[in-house]
Design an enzyme around this catalytic site. Structure first.
Site, PDB file in Angstrom:
ATOM      1  N   ASP A 173       0.810  -1.218   0.000  1.00 14.66           N
ATOM      2  CA  ASP A 173       0.000   0.000   0.000  1.00 14.66           C
ATOM      3  C   ASP A 173       0.842   1.268   0.000  1.00 14.66           C
ATOM      4  O   ASP A 173       0.431   2.287   0.546  1.00 14.66           O
ATOM      5  CB  ASP A 173      -0.977   0.014   1.200  1.00 14.66           C
ATOM      6  CG  ASP A 173      -1.809  -1.242   1.254  1.00 14.66           C
ATOM      7  OD1 ASP A 173      -2.359  -1.610   0.208  1.00 14.66           O
ATOM      8  OD2 ASP A 173      -1.886  -1.872   2.324  1.00 14.66           O
TER       9      ASP A 173
ATOM     10  N   GLN B 145       1.774  -6.241  -2.717  1.00 13.87           N
ATOM     11  CA  GLN B 145       2.244  -6.239  -1.320  1.00 13.87           C
ATOM     12  C   GLN B 145       3.588  -5.517  -1.167  1.00 13.87           C
ATOM     13  O   GLN B 145       3.811  -4.544  -1.844  1.00 13.87           O
ATOM     14  CB  GLN B 145       2.327  -7.677  -0.774  1.00 13.87           C
ATOM     15  CG  GLN B 145       0.968  -8.363  -0.618  1.00 13.87           C
ATOM     16  CD  GLN B 145       0.458  -8.960  -1.906  1.00 13.87           C
ATOM     17  OE1 GLN B 145       1.179  -9.601  -2.636  1.00 13.87           O
ATOM     18  NE2 GLN B 145      -0.815  -8.770  -2.202  1.00 13.87           N
TER      19      GLN B 145
ATOM     20  N   GLY C 232      -4.444  -4.570  -3.873  1.00 10.67           N
ATOM     21  CA  GLY C 232      -5.390  -3.552  -4.317  1.00 10.67           C
ATOM     22  C   GLY C 232      -4.594  -2.340  -4.740  1.00 10.67           C
ATOM     23  O   GLY C 232      -3.807  -1.814  -3.959  1.00 10.67           O
ATOM     24  N   HIS C 233      -4.736  -1.948  -5.983  1.00 14.53           N
ATOM     25  CA  HIS C 233      -4.056  -0.761  -6.477  1.00 14.53           C
ATOM     26  C   HIS C 233      -5.126   0.276  -6.784  1.00 14.53           C
ATOM     27  O   HIS C 233      -6.089  -0.036  -7.462  1.00 14.53           O
ATOM     28  CB  HIS C 233      -3.352  -1.042  -7.809  1.00 14.53           C
ATOM     29  CG  HIS C 233      -2.085  -1.826  -7.674  1.00 14.53           C
ATOM     30  ND1 HIS C 233      -1.232  -1.708  -6.613  1.00 14.53           N
ATOM     31  CD2 HIS C 233      -1.513  -2.711  -8.505  1.00 14.53           C
ATOM     32  CE1 HIS C 233      -0.192  -2.504  -6.791  1.00 14.53           C
ATOM     33  NE2 HIS C 233      -0.349  -3.125  -7.936  1.00 14.53           N
TER      34      HIS C 233
ATOM     35  N   LYS D 120       1.986   1.987  -5.253  1.00 12.52           N
ATOM     36  CA  LYS D 120       2.635   1.455  -6.455  1.00 12.52           C
ATOM     37  C   LYS D 120       1.841   1.775  -7.718  1.00 12.52           C
ATOM     38  O   LYS D 120       2.414   2.022  -8.769  1.00 12.52           O
ATOM     39  CB  LYS D 120       2.815  -0.062  -6.341  1.00 12.52           C
ATOM     40  CG  LYS D 120       3.830  -0.468  -5.293  1.00 12.52           C
ATOM     41  CD  LYS D 120       3.968  -1.972  -5.201  1.00 12.52           C
ATOM     42  CE  LYS D 120       2.788  -2.642  -4.541  1.00 12.52           C
ATOM     43  NZ  LYS D 120       2.740  -2.568  -3.090  1.00 12.52           N
TER      44      LYS D 120
END
Ligand code: IMP
Ligand code: MG
Length: 427
Positions: free
Chosen positions: A13, A223, A40-41, A16
């Site tokens: 988080d 991650q 999750g992006h 990225k």
């Protein structure tokens, strides 16, 4: 033949998605090499906000070929709904390539992830509950189902039956759950096979040929360093290798072809789930960072644990990944503070540690040694160059750089696509 890896330098988080997006125009392929829909992006383009879990962020750039590498575990139902969701907003995933060697997340993986966490009680990992650990477990155990098995219904049936032969015993006899019906799973997965077939490819071959042709390949980690199965805070980690070494095994691109490793560092620290976190703030300051930084999980909606920047962790990320450039994100979140503490080392039982302690027991007991830096009150989101930043913000960045083991080449000053300062070229 640039092949650049993007890794999270903390616990994930770090932002990225923003970095991949910044590089979008210069890149031909964006490859996910590990993890699954635990990631999750968030990518913000204009007034549109996209939350991606499994698809590489490159899917949002029409000239990029998005690739899901062999190191990823794929929940095909989730992948297809993500594709459909983007389609409904006018974004095509037609170019997507999926490695034939990637493993599939099966219904029993999701069931086992949830019950085993419940079984652990207070000792739980705090997983995302998406079946990631059990899917990787079966991969290592040589009981996994791979993407290529979707192309051979007879083999698919056999593999599902063998796996459920064992897993149903575990589900019913240990966890007191219902069995999972092999025929139903087969039908469901044959349905996915129809839709996924056109995307399945020998992605290692395609990527290496692309590098032969001087194309630019970006390897996008999910991650972060401290969630790595080998180098993270085990057992409070994910079940794959987000670190740069994992980029090679997870994509089939050899180490000798990597040309750069970009570490994404948040200007403070966050973590989701259980496990040690030396600079965590369990007070109003932590709440302030969470609210100001919008630190809520994209995947699970959980509150992220928040704390000050930890230079020991940054140095560690630099060492494990061979970071060539850091991308410092969310500097704007710190605007308005009087003073900003930075953890420069730890104290464990009266002994100073400048590097991550060798044992997890010591890491659990590590107390941060802070150095304080003067804050800045100005809004920095309009800054275009490093020199536009207030003097104290410049000094803060320079201090982090001197402690972190690699140069800081880009700085995020706001969530938008253009709210980034570039100091050195990243490719
Ligand atoms: P799993 O990956 O679902 O098995 O979860 C293992 C640990 O990794 C838990 O602490 C999760 O919260 C954490 N984790 C997994 N994916 C992410 C991510 O994308 N960002 C932050 N933490 C994550
Ligand atoms: Mg995330």
């Amino acid at each position: 033949m640039p092949a650049v890896v993007l890794v999270g330098a903390q616990w994930g988080d770090e932002g990225k998605g923003k970095a991949t997006d910044l590089l979008g125009d210069q890149v031909d392929y964006v490859v996910r090499y590990q993890g699954g829909n635990n990631a999750g992006h968030t990518v913000v383009i204009g007034d549109q906000k996209y939350a991606l879990h499994l698809l590489p962020t490159g899917v949002l750039s029409p000239n990029v070929i998005p690739v899901i590498g062999n190191g990823v575990v794929i929940d095909p139902g989730v992948l297809l709904s993500e594709i459909d969701g983007l389609q409904a907003r006018g974004v095509s995933s037609e170019r997507l390539l999926i490695s034939a060697n990637a493993h599939l997340i099966m219904p029993h993986h999701k069931a086992l992830d949830k019950v085993s966490e419940r079984y652990l009680g207070k000792a739980k990992i705090g997983t995302t509950g998406r079946g990631i650990g059990p899917a990787y477990g079966d991969k290592i155990y040589r009981m996994g189902v791979r993407v290529q098995d979707l192309l051979d219904p007879g083999i698919l049936q056999q593999k599902i039956e063998v796996a459920l032969g064992e897993k149903n015993q575990i589900l019913t006899k240990i966890y007191n759950r219902r069995t999972i019906d092999a025929n139903k799973v087969l039908d469901e997965y044959l349905g996915y096979a129809e839709r996924l077939k056109p995307h399945i490819a020998d992605t290692s071959l395609i990527l290496n040929r692309a590098l032969d042709e001087n194309k630019v390949v970006l390897l996008e980690g999910g991650q972060g360093n401290l969630l790595d199965i080998d180098h993270g805070t085990y057992p409070f980690v994910t079940s794959s290798s987000p670190t740069s070494g994992g980029a090679c095994s997870g994509s089939g691109i050899p180490p000798t072809r990597l040309t750069g490793v970009i570490g994404i560092l948040k200007a403070y620290t966050t973590r989701v789930g259980s496990g040690p976190f030396p600079t965590e703030l369990e007070d109003e300051m932590g709440d302030w960072l969470r609210t100001t930084g919008g630190e809520y999980g994209v995947t699970t909606g959980r509150n992220r644990r928040c704390g000050w920047f930890d230079a020991v962790i940054a140095r560690y990320a630099s060492r494990i990944n061979g970071v060539t450039d850091f991308f410092l994100t969310k500097l704007d979140v710190l605007s308005g503070l009087e003073r900003i503490p930075v953890c420069v080392a730890y104290e464990v039982d009266g002994v100073r540690h400048d590097e991550i302690p060798m044992t997890q027991t010591d890491f659990h007991h590590a107390k941060p040694i802070y150095e304080e830096f003067p804050g800045w009150q100005e809004d920095i989101s309009g800054a275009k160059t490093f020199e536009d930043l207030p003097a104290n913000a410049q000094a803060y960045v320079k201090a982090l750089e001197s402690m972190s083991g690699a140069r800081i080449s880009a700085i995020g000053v706001g969530p938008g696509r253009t709210e980034t300062l570039q100091i050195h070229s990243l490719i």
